[in-house]
Design a protein around this motif. Structure first.
Motif: not given
Length: 201
Positions: A187-201
């Motif tokens: 879950r931590r890894q998935e959360s970091h992936t979402r954070y990077l995706e939202e930061r770089n749309p």
């Protein structure tokens, strides 16, 4: 002795210190000529008012060990458990299960990121401590005592079966802890992936 401790406790209490500060303010008003002939009443009144508004005393909470200290205690108990198991004679199937448990507990308790993650999960830490301090030693000790009685009065269910079943259940529980920790990291890894995706749309 108890009376002197009670007096000392009152003198150091918040109510007395606050009341005393207000009483000193009353004396200052007296010296300034504000209180007049009623200065004892003013001083006593200010002391009482200060004592009333002071926050109540509360005992300090008990200092329980933090999770890292608890994990260190479990690690020490695991070392004692290993010494105990090295002196106990168990059947081959149970010995194999104990070896698996030893490897699993070693991986969980070794200092590092896994132990740090475990220290953040109170339920998992409790289950791990229970396995080391209660479940495994009780299963082995009960087997050793029951086996002695079985030799005297044969014909009962073999204690080896209970031991193997108990160790299997403990192993399954610890495997479940590993799965829970793995899911936490996922879950931590998935959360970091979402954070990077939202930061770089």
């Amino acid at each position: 002795m108890a009376t002197s401790r009670g007096v000392l406790r009152f003198l150091e209490s918040r109510k007395n210190l606050t009341g005393s500060a207000c009483g000193i303010a009353g004396l200052a008003l007296t010296f300034a000529g504000v209180a007049g002939p009623y200065w004892p009443v003013v001083v006593a009144g200010l002391y009482g008012a200060g004592a009333l508004v002071a926050p109540p005393e509360r005992p300090a909470p008990p200092g329980f060990p933090d999770p890292s200290e608890q994990l260190g205690e479990v690690r020490e108990d695991f070392g004692r458990l290993r010494d105990y198991l090295a002196e106990v004679d168990v059947p081959p199937v149970a010995a194999a299960r104990l070896t698996q448990l030893d490897e699993l507990l070693t991986a969980l308790l070794d200092p590092g990121w896994a132990a740090e993650l475990l220290a953040q999960d109170p339920e998992a830490l409790h289950a791990l401590g229970r396995a080391v301090r209660q479940d495994v030693p009780e299963a082995v000790d009960t087997y050793a005592r029951t086996r002695w009685w079985t030799r005297i009065a044969p014909g009962q269910e073999q204690p080896e079966r209970h031991l193997e079943r108990q160790l299997t259940l403990v192993h399954d529980e610890l495997t479940g802890i590993v799965g829970t920790l793995r899911e936490t990291e996922a879950r931590r890894q998935e959360s970091h992936t979402r954070y990077l995706e939202e930061r770089n749309p």
